[in-house]
Design a protein around this motif. Structure first.
Motif, PDB file in Angstrom:
ATOM      1  N   LEU A  27       0.835  -1.203   0.000  1.00  0.00           N
ATOM      2  CA  LEU A  27       0.000   0.000   0.000  1.00  0.00           C
ATOM      3  C   LEU A  27       0.865   1.246   0.000  1.00  0.00           C
ATOM      4  O   LEU A  27       0.493   2.273  -0.548  1.00  0.00           O
ATOM      5  CB  LEU A  27      -0.925   0.022   1.215  1.00  0.00           C
ATOM      6  CG  LEU A  27      -2.066  -0.965   1.213  1.00  0.00           C
ATOM      7  CD1 LEU A  27      -2.972  -0.706   2.385  1.00  0.00           C
ATOM      8  CD2 LEU A  27      -2.854  -0.899  -0.088  1.00  0.00           C
ATOM      9  N   ARG A 200      -4.912  -8.248  -1.967  1.00  0.00           N
ATOM     10  CA  ARG A 200      -5.518  -6.990  -2.425  1.00  0.00           C
ATOM     11  C   ARG A 200      -6.560  -7.259  -3.500  1.00  0.00           C
ATOM     12  O   ARG A 200      -7.569  -6.566  -3.587  1.00  0.00           O
ATOM     13  CB  ARG A 200      -4.405  -6.084  -2.949  1.00  0.00           C
ATOM     14  CG  ARG A 200      -4.872  -4.715  -3.355  1.00  0.00           C
ATOM     15  CD  ARG A 200      -3.676  -3.824  -3.592  1.00  0.00           C
ATOM     16  NE  ARG A 200      -4.080  -2.539  -4.132  1.00  0.00           N
ATOM     17  CZ  ARG A 200      -3.332  -1.444  -4.061  1.00  0.00           C
ATOM     18  NH1 ARG A 200      -2.163  -1.490  -3.483  1.00  0.00           N
ATOM     19  NH2 ARG A 200      -3.746  -0.329  -4.575  1.00  0.00           N
ATOM     20  N   ARG A 204     -12.066  -6.205  -0.043  1.00  0.00           N
ATOM     21  CA  ARG A 204     -12.625  -4.869  -0.152  1.00  0.00           C
ATOM     22  C   ARG A 204     -12.275  -4.056   1.092  1.00  0.00           C
ATOM     23  O   ARG A 204     -11.906  -2.908   1.010  1.00  0.00           O
ATOM     24  CB  ARG A 204     -14.142  -4.957  -0.305  1.00  0.00           C
ATOM     25  CG  ARG A 204     -14.798  -3.602  -0.371  1.00  0.00           C
ATOM     26  CD  ARG A 204     -16.291  -3.719  -0.493  1.00  0.00           C
ATOM     27  NE  ARG A 204     -16.683  -4.356  -1.737  1.00  0.00           N
ATOM     28  CZ  ARG A 204     -17.929  -4.331  -2.214  1.00  0.00           C
ATOM     29  NH1 ARG A 204     -18.865  -3.714  -1.541  1.00  0.00           N
ATOM     30  NH2 ARG A 204     -18.223  -4.942  -3.337  1.00  0.00           N
ATOM     31  N   THR A 205     -12.368  -4.686   2.260  1.00  0.00           N
ATOM     32  CA  THR A 205     -12.078  -3.942   3.484  1.00  0.00           C
ATOM     33  C   THR A 205     -10.615  -4.121   3.861  1.00  0.00           C
ATOM     34  O   THR A 205      -9.969  -5.093   3.474  1.00  0.00           O
ATOM     35  CB  THR A 205     -12.929  -4.451   4.665  1.00  0.00           C
ATOM     36  OG1 THR A 205     -12.472  -5.766   4.990  1.00  0.00           O
ATOM     37  CG2 THR A 205     -14.390  -4.519   4.292  1.00  0.00           C
ATOM     38  N   PHE A 206     -10.120  -3.161   4.636  1.00  0.00           N
ATOM     39  CA  PHE A 206      -8.724  -3.233   5.027  1.00  0.00           C
ATOM     40  C   PHE A 206      -8.467  -4.412   5.954  1.00  0.00           C
ATOM     41  O   PHE A 206      -7.462  -5.114   5.819  1.00  0.00           O
ATOM     42  CB  PHE A 206      -8.281  -1.935   5.716  1.00  0.00           C
ATOM     43  CG  PHE A 206      -6.826  -1.951   6.029  1.00  0.00           C
ATOM     44  CD1 PHE A 206      -5.901  -1.648   5.049  1.00  0.00           C
ATOM     45  CD2 PHE A 206      -6.373  -2.325   7.283  1.00  0.00           C
ATOM     46  CE1 PHE A 206      -4.551  -1.711   5.306  1.00  0.00           C
ATOM     47  CE2 PHE A 206      -5.021  -2.394   7.545  1.00  0.00           C
ATOM     48  CZ  PHE A 206      -4.111  -2.077   6.559  1.00  0.00           C
TER      49      PHE A 206
ATOM     50  N   ILE B  80      -6.964   8.838  -3.639  1.00  0.00           N
ATOM     51  CA  ILE B  80      -6.752   7.488  -3.122  1.00  0.00           C
ATOM     52  C   ILE B  80      -6.952   6.530  -4.288  1.00  0.00           C
ATOM     53  O   ILE B  80      -7.859   6.714  -5.099  1.00  0.00           O
ATOM     54  CB  ILE B  80      -7.695   7.205  -1.934  1.00  0.00           C
ATOM     55  CG1 ILE B  80      -7.492   5.786  -1.405  1.00  0.00           C
ATOM     56  CG2 ILE B  80      -9.163   7.443  -2.285  1.00  0.00           C
ATOM     57  CD1 ILE B  80      -8.086   5.565  -0.026  1.00  0.00           C
ATOM     58  N   ASP B  81      -6.081   5.548  -4.387  1.00  0.00           N
ATOM     59  CA  ASP B  81      -6.191   4.571  -5.470  1.00  0.00           C
ATOM     60  C   ASP B  81      -7.552   3.900  -5.441  1.00  0.00           C
ATOM     61  O   ASP B  81      -8.080   3.606  -4.376  1.00  0.00           O
ATOM     62  CB  ASP B  81      -5.135   3.471  -5.310  1.00  0.00           C
ATOM     63  CG  ASP B  81      -3.764   3.957  -5.702  1.00  0.00           C
ATOM     64  OD1 ASP B  81      -3.681   5.049  -6.297  1.00  0.00           O
ATOM     65  OD2 ASP B  81      -2.784   3.247  -5.411  1.00  0.00           O
ATOM     66  N   ASP B  83      -8.260   0.924  -6.061  1.00  0.00           N
ATOM     67  CA  ASP B  83      -8.258  -0.417  -5.453  1.00  0.00           C
ATOM     68  C   ASP B  83      -7.572  -0.446  -4.087  1.00  0.00           C
ATOM     69  O   ASP B  83      -7.135  -1.486  -3.621  1.00  0.00           O
ATOM     70  CB  ASP B  83      -7.644  -1.451  -6.411  1.00  0.00           C
ATOM     71  CG  ASP B  83      -6.187  -1.175  -6.686  1.00  0.00           C
ATOM     72  OD1 ASP B  83      -5.756  -0.028  -6.445  1.00  0.00           O
ATOM     73  OD2 ASP B  83      -5.479  -2.091  -7.138  1.00  0.00           O
ATOM     74  N   PHE B  84      -7.479   0.716  -3.445  1.00  0.00           N
ATOM     75  CA  PHE B  84      -6.959   0.739  -2.068  1.00  0.00           C
ATOM     76  C   PHE B  84      -7.998   0.089  -1.160  1.00  0.00           C
ATOM     77  O   PHE B  84      -9.133   0.550  -1.071  1.00  0.00           O
ATOM     78  CB  PHE B  84      -6.707   2.190  -1.644  1.00  0.00           C
ATOM     79  CG  PHE B  84      -5.847   2.322  -0.424  1.00  0.00           C
ATOM     80  CD1 PHE B  84      -4.520   2.702  -0.546  1.00  0.00           C
ATOM     81  CD2 PHE B  84      -6.343   2.073   0.841  1.00  0.00           C
ATOM     82  CE1 PHE B  84      -3.716   2.845   0.573  1.00  0.00           C
ATOM     83  CE2 PHE B  84      -5.542   2.199   1.967  1.00  0.00           C
ATOM     84  CZ  PHE B  84      -4.226   2.587   1.834  1.00  0.00           C
ATOM     85  N   PRO B  85      -7.628  -1.002  -0.496  1.00  0.00           N
ATOM     86  CA  PRO B  85      -8.640  -1.739   0.264  1.00  0.00           C
ATOM     87  C   PRO B  85      -8.980  -1.063   1.586  1.00  0.00           C
ATOM     88  O   PRO B  85      -8.473  -1.412   2.634  1.00  0.00           O
ATOM     89  CB  PRO B  85      -7.981  -3.100   0.500  1.00  0.00           C
ATOM     90  CG  PRO B  85      -6.523  -2.830   0.431  1.00  0.00           C
ATOM     91  CD  PRO B  85      -6.315  -1.634  -0.430  1.00  0.00           C
ATOM     92  N   LEU B  86      -9.844  -0.072   1.515  1.00  0.00           N
ATOM     93  CA  LEU B  86     -10.279   0.615   2.728  1.00  0.00           C
ATOM     94  C   LEU B  86     -11.701   1.096   2.493  1.00  0.00           C
ATOM     95  O   LEU B  86     -11.964   1.807   1.525  1.00  0.00           O
ATOM     96  CB  LEU B  86      -9.358   1.807   3.014  1.00  0.00           C
ATOM     97  CG  LEU B  86      -9.626   2.559   4.312  1.00  0.00           C
ATOM     98  CD1 LEU B  86      -9.078   1.781   5.505  1.00  0.00           C
ATOM     99  CD2 LEU B  86      -8.996   3.943   4.280  1.00  0.00           C
ATOM    100  N   THR B  87     -12.613   0.690   3.359  1.00  0.00           N
ATOM    101  CA  THR B  87     -14.002   1.121   3.164  1.00  0.00           C
ATOM    102  C   THR B  87     -14.236   2.466   3.843  1.00  0.00           C
ATOM    103  O   THR B  87     -13.463   2.897   4.694  1.00  0.00           O
ATOM    104  CB  THR B  87     -14.993   0.106   3.756  1.00  0.00           C
ATOM    105  OG1 THR B  87     -14.710  -0.012   5.151  1.00  0.00           O
ATOM    106  CG2 THR B  87     -14.883  -1.246   3.092  1.00  0.00           C
ATOM    107  N   ARG B 125     -15.700   0.939  -1.019  1.00  0.00           N
ATOM    108  CA  ARG B 125     -14.319   1.392  -0.932  1.00  0.00           C
ATOM    109  C   ARG B 125     -14.256   2.901  -1.116  1.00  0.00           C
ATOM    110  O   ARG B 125     -14.906   3.442  -1.998  1.00  0.00           O
ATOM    111  CB  ARG B 125     -13.483   0.748  -2.036  1.00  0.00           C
ATOM    112  CG  ARG B 125     -12.806  -0.512  -1.611  1.00  0.00           C
ATOM    113  CD  ARG B 125     -11.751  -0.890  -2.630  1.00  0.00           C
ATOM    114  NE  ARG B 125     -11.365  -2.273  -2.465  1.00  0.00           N
ATOM    115  CZ  ARG B 125     -10.691  -2.962  -3.370  1.00  0.00           C
ATOM    116  NH1 ARG B 125     -10.358  -2.402  -4.512  1.00  0.00           N
ATOM    117  NH2 ARG B 125     -10.354  -4.205  -3.145  1.00  0.00           N
ATOM    118  N   TRP B 128     -13.646   4.199  -4.560  1.00  0.00           N
ATOM    119  CA  TRP B 128     -14.675   4.047  -5.590  1.00  0.00           C
ATOM    120  C   TRP B 128     -15.624   5.237  -5.656  1.00  0.00           C
ATOM    121  O   TRP B 128     -16.429   5.355  -6.570  1.00  0.00           O
ATOM    122  CB  TRP B 128     -15.497   2.773  -5.335  1.00  0.00           C
ATOM    123  CG  TRP B 128     -14.794   1.521  -5.712  1.00  0.00           C
ATOM    124  CD1 TRP B 128     -13.653   1.421  -6.467  1.00  0.00           C
ATOM    125  CD2 TRP B 128     -15.159   0.177  -5.364  1.00  0.00           C
ATOM    126  NE1 TRP B 128     -13.288   0.111  -6.593  1.00  0.00           N
ATOM    127  CE2 TRP B 128     -14.194  -0.673  -5.932  1.00  0.00           C
ATOM    128  CE3 TRP B 128     -16.207  -0.373  -4.625  1.00  0.00           C
ATOM    129  CZ2 TRP B 128     -14.242  -2.055  -5.785  1.00  0.00           C
ATOM    130  CZ3 TRP B 128     -16.255  -1.755  -4.485  1.00  0.00           C
ATOM    131  CH2 TRP B 128     -15.281  -2.583  -5.060  1.00  0.00           C
TER     132      TRP B 128
END
Lengths: 255, 238
Positions: A27, A200, A204-206, B80-81, B83-87, B125, B128
């Protein structure tokens, strides 16, 4: 405990640790830094072999010096550290190849999990546990500063971004030094990058992402070591290949 | 103004970075409830002023916030990218785990449909979301822990014109609802006239400070944007 079980346990532990820290590294776009960094371990390993002390300590010392170097460069200059990292780390690899005694060179480059002892488990288990706990504790500022350094620094509760970066880099040094046992200095980068890249794809969630990265790291190591043992190959390359296959599978489930 | 409503005092602030003068001789006072617009051409040091107020860059002079003041900051260019995995949920939970506080903050920024929030937005995300949605979530992020002051650095950069207007409306509404003090960097002088109680013009030096009608006289506009600027001020106020 027979040697194969021992290999699997130690390999899995290191895979889990590498996968988890790798989740944060990719990341932060540090994938290639992680790869190049692992080369720095070689001269340290060589010195440890020449003077007969623990190879983990040798590798860790060399990595730690490199990490302090990167940290200072990051703070003092705004140069893209890529070039400097490239020069510094390949030079270290060259030096390491010259210094490492010939019979041990292959092991140092490609790993030697074949000759683990119980002692290695007693070193690996607490270290990996500690790394994961510390990472968990700094996970919030680490993630946030990856998105926006300014957002993190300006938060009403003061977060020491630089100190956290340093702790993070030191943890990378610890994991890479451990992982050299499994994959060797040339391929260690893959063990931190590939599980995270695959995780990755499917998360979807961190929290799911970081968890899956650790799990896939463990699976990668176990699969590689088991296949290598069964067909009598060197484990290092097979661990990396297993990771590659997992990554391809993960593409099918891309979120 | 009574002295107890003073929230920030800046005296002789100067910033030098790599031997270059970025900001020079900036002094102003800020009272609780003010909305201050900071205007100036590109490279005038507007963002650097914010960073100095937050002690993120080294400076000389004094910046004194009233004790116990909570300041939040929304930087320019938040990307933020995809596909950055953060909701969105995880992002807001960096600030608070309190679901009601999160719902309140989202409601304040105009996202009111609770079903939509719980079943869609929070699980989405962050990367998105559209530019305007991200901006709203960022503002929600900034207000969720109930600050006294918010610093906005060009809140409408990357948002289409219709969205721009609503973001400013939103900021004004929040200011009134939450008793906020706001500093806002804007490139749009019409917005300044419409929403700001005072304006600070910056072009490395502080050119003017005061109410928009007083401060933005022809000579300061010239010092800000140069000789060739013709600015006509339409009265938008109803």
């Amino acid at each position: 405990m027979n040697i194969f079980t021992l290999q699997l346990i130690i390999g899995a532990l290191i895979g889990i640790g590498a996968g988890y820290i790798g989740a944060f590294m990719i990341l932060r776009r540090m994938a290639l830094v992680g790869d190049a960094l692992s080369h720095v371990a070689l001269p340290g390993l060589a010195v440890a072999l020449l003077f007969g002390f623990n190879s983990f300590l040798g590798a860790f010392t060399a990595l730690f010096i490199a990490i302090v170097g990167i940290w200072i460069l990051e703070r003092k200059t705004n140069l893209p550290s890529e070039t400097l990292v490239g020069i510094f780390f390949t030079t270290a690899l060259a030096l390491g190849i010259l210094l490492t005694p010939q019979p041990e060179l292959l092991e140092a480059l490609f790993g030697d999990i074949g000759n683990v002892a119980h002692m290695d488990l007693y070193i690996t288990l607490p270290i990996v546990a500690l790394v994961i706990i510390i990472l968990k504790l700094i996970s919030k500022p680490l993630t946030l500063s990856t998105i926006s350094k300014e957002l993190t620094q300006s938060m009403s509760m003061k977060i020491p971004v630089n100190a956290i970066n340093f702790i993070f880099l030191a943890l990378i040094a610890v994991i890479v030094a451990l992982g050299i046992k499994v994959t060797g200095t040339l391929l260690m980068g893959a063990l931190v990058i590939i599980p995270a890249a695959a995780a990755r794809n499917i998360s979807r969630t961190f929290s799911h992402y970081a968890f899956m990265s650790a799990v896939l790291g463990g699976i990668t190591a176990i699969a590689g070591i088991a296949i290598a043992y069964h067909y009598n190959f060197a484990p290092g390359p097979l661990v990396v290949l297993s990771g590659g296959v997992l990554f391809l599978i993960s593409l099918l489930f891309k979120q | 103004m009574e002295s107890d409503s003073l929230i920030l005092k800046v005296d002789n602030l100067a910033v030098h970075l790599d031997g270059q003068k970025i900001l020079h001789d900036v002094s102003f006072d800020l009272n609780r409830g003010d909305t201050v617009a900071i205007v100036g051409p590109n490279g005038a040091g507007k963002s650097v002023l914010f960073r100095a107020l937050l002690s993120l860059v080294p400076y000389t002079g004094t910046v004194t916030w009233t004790k116990g003041i909570k300041i939040n900051y929304i930087p320019q260019r938040f990307t933020i990218d995809r596909d950055f995995p953060l909701t969105v949920r995880e992002f807001l939970q960096f600030k608070t785990k309190n679901h009601h506080a999160i719902l309140d903050a989202l409601r304040s920024v105009g996202i009111t449909d609770e079903h939509h929030i719980n079943h869609y937005l929070l699980n989405q995300r962050l990367g998105w979301l559209s530019g305007g949605q991200i901006q709203r979530v960022l503002i929600a992020w900034a207000i969720v822990d109930e600050p006294d002051v918010i610093l906005f650095d060009e809140p409408t950069a990357g948002i289409d014109v219709g969205g721009e207007e609503t973001i400013y409306h939103l900021i004004k509404k929040l200011k009134n609802e939450k008793d906020l003090t706001i500093l806002i960097i804007s490139h749009d002088l019409n917005v300044v006239y419409k929403y700001a109680t005072s304006v600070l013009c910056l072009n490395k030096d502080m050119i003017c400070y005061g109410t928009p009608a007083e401060a933005l006289d022809p000579s300061s506009l010239k010092a800000l944007y140069g000789e060739a600027t013709f600015f006509t001020h339409h009265h938008h106020q109803k």
